[in-house]
Enzyme design. Sequence first.
Site, short mmCIF file in Angstrom:
data_model
loop_
_atom_site.label_atom_id
_atom_site.label_comp_id
_atom_site.label_asym_id
_atom_site.label_seq_id
_atom_site.Cartn_x
_atom_site.Cartn_y
_atom_site.Cartn_z
N HIS A 50 0.76 -12.89 -0.01
CA HIS A 50 1.70 -12.15 -0.96
C HIS A 50 1.53 -11.16 -1.81
O HIS A 50 1.00 -9.99 -1.97
CB HIS A 50 2.70 -13.70 -1.67
N GLU A 90 -1.46 -18.03 -6.69
CA GLU A 90 -1.31 -17.78 -4.58
C GLU A 90 -2.05 -18.19 -4.44
O GLU A 90 -3.09 -18.95 -3.42
CB GLU A 90 -1.02 -16.69 -4.10
N LYS A 115 0.46 -5.11 0.56
CA LYS A 115 1.15 -4.45 -0.38
C LYS A 115 0.23 -2.83 -1.30
O LYS A 115 0.78 -2.58 -2.19
CB LYS A 115 1.62 -5.30 -1.33
N CYS A 150 12.00 -12.12 -2.25
CA CYS A 150 10.99 -10.90 -1.94
C CYS A 150 10.95 -12.46 -0.50
O CYS A 150 9.67 -11.39 0.56
CB CYS A 150 9.95 -11.00 -2.72
N HIS A 152 5.04 -3.13 -2.56
CA HIS A 152 6.31 -4.00 -2.31
C HIS A 152 7.65 -3.43 -1.81
O HIS A 152 8.33 -3.49 -2.38
CB HIS A 152 6.74 -5.38 -4.22
#
Length: 489
Positions: free
Chosen positions: A380, A391, A411, A240, A416
């Site tokens: 992300h 993160e 997302k 990803c 995703h």
Amino acid sequence: MASISGAGAGVLGRSTSGSPPLVGAYNGLRPSENVRILPKARTDGLARVKRAESRREIKAMVAPTTSAPKRETDPKKRVVITGMGLVSVFGTDIDVFYDKLLEGTSGISLIDRFDASGFTVRFGGQIRDFSSKGYIDGKNDRRLDDCWRYCIVAGKKALEDANLGTGILTKMDRTRIGVLVGSGMGGLTAFSTGVESLVQKGYKKISPFFIPYSITNMGSALLAIDTGLMGPNYSISTACATANYCFYSAANHIRRGEADIMVAGGTEAAIIPSGVGGFIACRALSQRNENPTKASRPWDRDRDGFVMGEGSGVLIMESLEHAMKRGANIIAEYLGGAITCDAHHMTDPRADGLGVSSCIHKSLEDAGISPEEVNYVNAHATSTLAGDLAEVNAIKKVFKDTSEIKMNGTKSMIGHGLGAAGGLEAIATIKAINTGWLHPTINQDNLEADVTIDTVPNVKKQHQINVGISNSFGFGGHNSVVVFAPFSP
């Protein structure tokens, strides 16, 4: 890709060799009751992490910036964005895509592409009513895996957006124009169909397109074949993190003088039985089958996994010198990027966040800017228990004062997109730069206490972006960060 937990003994979770379990091992998306978690590693610049299964010591250090950052000034090496194209759950129009995001619309729904009634997860960001008319001829369209259909349409739309249609391209030096569109999983439908034919009918019934339409480089290859682009051409597959890796590498081709223009991004089409079933086996996905639009909820305490999406996001990256010579419309500037590896675990993030924080540091150094200049992060943020907080902790290590920073999760609305995620999110980042509006992170009902950065909860916000970063991370510990800013001559 989402940071998830171990799904099976000896693969993603417990060791089968009698050695202690992995650092931060998880059982499903919840911390395992019977797994011993080792103490967190020190993060005072030099991290020493002993991997339990091998007792091997890993040393890592974030190199300090020794001089004031300096942006690139050479127009041959400055990289600008002159076009964008996408295929998304909201269609193929860039403005419609971003308007839907600003409205906080969820594109998540029950899967109807195949019979998912027997699956424990029955929803995703499935693309519907996709048409390649005008971009792919009918014969090839019927043969192609969706992964490559999305890539070709998004790529050609990006070229059109950059005023690089067929009539103009034929008059240009196409040996100086390259294509770098990657995929995390490649032509998964073509691969699954080929294997099914082999098992049920024998090798003589395998389609001659089985291999060509399965391999991950075919998106870049087919786009180049259709457009005659003869510059650097290959694919990158880092799960990803793929699209960001492609942007980073494409920009470096331009900076080194190997190309004037690069068509770069990511593509994915994995919402098929083997794709959904595989991620279910990893225990990676949310199981909110009764309320799919509420399933993707980054940083919310009630999150239970990510939601699969698909599509393609492509940018036209060009040297400033070349763009100005042809009078191109410059949308934004790519300032820099970076890639690192956690060197830790197949799916789980490092507990100390060093891989991510060092990647952000390196991206800012490459961009020639200081952390204080950044005021937007497209995160992300997959909606997994471990990944979301890892993160955030890494971001807080880099940006000591986050009071002026806003951070959102695309997302939450589109799911995703795996290898396409960074491409779609780069487009969202650039649209935020252009419009001065940030889309919300929806489903923010019960925010984690550790998340002290403004996540733009549930409602869009006006925000003038000075410098924005877009994060993408993948299975295998692949980290990537790209840096964008408004273009200023």
